[in-house]
Design a protein around this motif. Structure first.
Motif, PDB file in Angstrom:
ATOM      1  N   ARG A   8     -99.163 104.937-113.383  1.00 53.74           N
ATOM      2  CA  ARG A   8     -98.415 105.321-114.595  1.00 53.74           C
ATOM      3  C   ARG A   8     -97.101 104.550-114.669  1.00 53.74           C
ATOM      4  NH1 ARG A   8     -97.060 109.986-117.749  1.00 53.74           N
ATOM      5  NH2 ARG A   8     -95.294 109.353-119.023  1.00 53.74           N
ATOM      6  N   ASP A   9     -96.362 104.514-113.576  1.00 57.02           N
ATOM      7  CA  ASP A   9     -95.079 103.811-113.564  1.00 57.02           C
ATOM      8  C   ASP A   9     -95.252 102.322-113.851  1.00 57.02           C
ATOM      9  OD1 ASP A   9     -93.918 106.213-112.923  1.00 57.02           O
ATOM     10  OD2 ASP A   9     -93.541 105.722-110.818  1.00 57.02           O
ATOM     11  N   GLY A  10     -96.278 101.720-113.242  1.00 57.13           N
ATOM     12  CA  GLY A  10     -96.516 100.291-113.441  1.00 57.13           C
ATOM     13  C   GLY A  10     -96.818  99.959-114.889  1.00 57.13           C
ATOM     14  N   ARG A  11     -97.626 100.786-115.532  1.00 57.51           N
ATOM     15  CA  ARG A  11     -97.952 100.565-116.940  1.00 57.51           C
ATOM     16  C   ARG A  11     -96.723 100.747-117.826  1.00 57.51           C
ATOM     17  NH1 ARG A  11    -103.581 100.983-118.316  1.00 57.51           N
ATOM     18  NH2 ARG A  11    -102.995 101.855-120.340  1.00 57.51           N
ATOM     19  N   ASP A  12     -95.936 101.794-117.542  1.00 60.32           N
ATOM     20  CA  ASP A  12     -94.734 102.039-118.337  1.00 60.32           C
ATOM     21  C   ASP A  12     -93.725 100.903-118.200  1.00 60.32           C
ATOM     22  OD1 ASP A  12     -95.762 104.423-119.242  1.00 60.32           O
ATOM     23  OD2 ASP A  12     -94.523 105.698-117.943  1.00 60.32           O
ATOM     24  N   ALA A  13     -93.515 100.438-116.972  1.00 61.33           N
ATOM     25  CA  ALA A  13     -92.548  99.359-116.745  1.00 61.33           C
ATOM     26  C   ALA A  13     -93.023  98.060-117.396  1.00 61.33           C
ATOM     27  CB  ALA A  13     -92.323  99.150-115.248  1.00 61.33           C
ATOM     28  N   ALA A  14     -94.329  97.814-117.357  1.00 61.68           N
ATOM     29  CA  ALA A  14     -94.859  96.607-118.005  1.00 61.68           C
ATOM     30  C   ALA A  14     -94.571  96.637-119.500  1.00 61.68           C
ATOM     31  CB  ALA A  14     -96.360  96.501-117.751  1.00 61.68           C
ATOM     32  N   ALA A  15     -94.728  97.794-120.114  1.00 57.32           N
ATOM     33  CA  ALA A  15     -94.421  97.926-121.543  1.00 57.32           C
ATOM     34  C   ALA A  15     -92.946  97.651-121.810  1.00 57.32           C
ATOM     35  CB  ALA A  15     -94.794  99.324-122.029  1.00 57.32           C
ATOM     36  N   ALA A  16     -92.063  98.136-120.907  1.00 56.65           N
ATOM     37  CA  ALA A  16     -90.628  97.906-121.071  1.00 56.65           C
ATOM     38  C   ALA A  16     -90.282  96.426-120.895  1.00 56.65           C
ATOM     39  CB  ALA A  16     -89.848  98.753-120.063  1.00 56.65           C
ATOM     40  N   ILE A  17     -90.939  95.778-119.943  1.00 54.67           N
ATOM     41  CA  ILE A  17     -90.698  94.347-119.724  1.00 54.67           C
ATOM     42  C   ILE A  17     -91.105  93.548-120.957  1.00 54.67           C
ATOM     43  CG2 ILE A  17     -91.467  92.339-118.386  1.00 54.67           C
ATOM     44  CD1 ILE A  17     -91.668  94.244-115.946  1.00 54.67           C
ATOM     45  N   LEU A  18     -92.255  93.864-121.521  1.00 55.92           N
ATOM     46  CA  LEU A  18     -92.708  93.174-122.727  1.00 55.92           C
ATOM     47  C   LEU A  18     -91.725  93.385-123.878  1.00 55.92           C
ATOM     48  CD1 LEU A  18     -96.522  93.998-122.523  1.00 55.92           C
ATOM     49  CD2 LEU A  18     -95.477  91.738-122.282  1.00 55.92           C
TER      50      LEU A  18
END
Length: 478
Positions: free
Chosen positions: A455-465
């Motif tokens: 969950r954290d990895g997916r959320d952070a990836a969205a923030a990076i994008l």
């Protein structure tokens, strides 16, 4: 297996000449077993009540649309069920195997609460994703447009790999740095193969690599490459190292030979399953065969240790835990599995010291539960004069993990940590106090679950994008 299916298998078995090729025989069994598994998945999925308040979904860290993909499975629409499942979960076949469903989705199923036994959500999730791989429904990573921006991810565990998947599918250039020789983190070297088969993890690693994710393995940040060098190479950096520093035992004799860390013990066992040379296993130092094993701890790692020791042929396996069964932090399902396999649990017991070097026994002090502590749990208290010695040839310390001192280890200024040593990061985005640096998973939460790291990895990836898109210099490559 139904009576009809069993008769079908027996008829095939009898029809086979004695020297018939074993692969053909295995194929026939697999075909029948797959038919049985399909029926069981439909049967379980059909038990879902499609309740108006899906507590299973709200108690899933990924908020998977469980009721809808159960309904699709019950209707035999497996491909659609898989597509819906993977829309919110990067690794559904892994979560289906290792999530503590009894504490999450299944434990909050309304049918379970009504006393009729939960829908086996995890088993259905595993089945539909395994079927997707077999049928070729799992789509390769093929970005529609390649972009110039690059992201460096430190740590190839579930959080880092989940982020890598999302970012690479969006066309970013992704490099993953990890200290081990295989990606996967604890999924590869910490969780035993009887819970999470290693080819399942390697298949995902291969998918990421085939999709253009670059892996830099056997790479210790701070030694082989500096953190500043990684920042200089990439437009954003994601810290997903996990927590690997084992909590230590104190007391007389705690340094004796034969007292080992859980992470070392489990890593040796998993390396052996890969066919690696593991001298510490071959010498018996990290092998429980023929030994009286005592595991100290009450979490899921302790359960992994006791069940691994049973499979290695230990003479006896006991688990010491300072509280009672009701207050055990690990999965109750795992405890039940361990008991069925022959593990003995010694509740309300804690080590005071150790006898012998090499170790010959654990000096145990009996406990009782006193007043609740700050978390509401009853604090254990020592019962004076109750000490005794528990014989042991191997003691495994499974007391949990703590974060390494990353700012000191990597020589980083400005990376703030909490008083527990975890990296300070924004909730849902993973943004840290350093510009362009994000952090996810256990290094932020403390030792937690694989599903939370995903969950954290997916959320952070969205923030990076989102952050990269807001930068004027972000230009798509032709």
């Amino acid at each position: 297996m139904s009576q009809q299916q069993m008769l079908k298998f027996v008829s095939i078995d009898r029809a086979m000449p004695e020297k018939r090729d074993a692969n053909v025989r295995a194929h026939d069994f697999h075909e029948i077993y797959a038919e049985y598994a399909h029926e069981k998945a439909q049967e379980q999925a059909g038990r879902c009540s499609q309740c108006g308040v899906p507590y299973c979904q709200s108690h899933c860290p990924l908020h998977n649309n469980i009721p809808d993909w159960l309904m699709l499975t019950a209707e035999g629409r497996l491909r659609e069920a898989y597509e819906l499942s993977q829309a919110t979960n990067t690794f559904p076949e892994i979560c289906g195997r290792i999530c503590p469903q009894d504490r999450l989705c299944e434990g909050n199923c309304v049918i379970e609460q009504a006393g009729h036994g939960t829908v086996t959500i995890g088993a259905v999730e595993k089945y539909i994703t395994d079927t997707a791989w077999e049928e070729g429904w799992v789509q390769p990573i093929a970005p529609a447009v390649e972009r110039e921006e690059s992201v460096g991810i430190i740590g190839a565990g579930p959080g880092g790999l989940a982020a890598a998947d999302v970012l690479r599918r969006a066309g970013l250039q992704v490099t993953v740095y990890d200290r081990y020789d295989r990606a996967g983190g604890l999924m590869t070297y910490g969780i035993p193969g009887f819970k999470l088969e290693k080819p399942v993890v390697m298949r995902r690693n291969q998918q990421l690599e085939a999709g253009g994710v670059e892996f830099v393995l056997d790479c210790n940040v701070g030694e082989d490459i500096s953190f500043d060098a990684i920042r200089g190479r990439h437009d954003a950096v994601l810290i997903a190292t996990g927590v690997y520093k084992s909590r230590e035992l104190q007391g007389p004799g705690s340094g004796a030979a034969g007292i080992v860390r859980a992470i070392d013990y489990l890593t040796a066992s998993n390396r052996k399953s890969f066919g690696d040379e593991v001298p510490e296993f071959d010498s018996g130092d990290l092998n429980a065969e023929g030994k009286r094993v005592v595991v100290i701890g009450g979490g899921d790692t302790a359960m992994d240790c006791v069940r691994t020791a049973i499979r290695q042929g230990a003479k006896s396996v006991k688990c010491l835990y300072r509280r009672d069964r009701a207050n055990m932090p690990g999965s109750q399902r795992e405890v039940a599995n361990a008991e069925e396999e022959g593990v003995e649990f010694v509740w309300l017991s804690a080590p005071r010291g150790f006898a012998g070097d090499p170790v010959e026994g654990v000096i145990v002090q009996k406990m009782r539960l006193g007043t609740p502590d700050a978390t509401g749990r009853q604090a254990p208290e020592v019962i004076e004069g109750s000490d005794y010695t528990e014989p042991a040839d191997m003691v495994i310390k499974a007391l949990g993990f703590e974060p390494e001192e990353l700012p000191k280890l990597w020589g980083v200024d400005g990376l703030e940590v909490t008083r527990w040593g975890t990296v300070k990061a924004e909730f849902t985005t993973g943004r840290t106090t350093l510009p362009g640096v994000y952090a996810v998973g256990d290094i932020v939460r403390g030792a937690s679950l694989v599903v939370w790291a995903i969950r954290d990895g997916r959320d952070a990836a969205a923030a990076i994008l989102e952050d990269l898109a807001a930068q004027p210099a972000a230009v798509a490559a032709e």
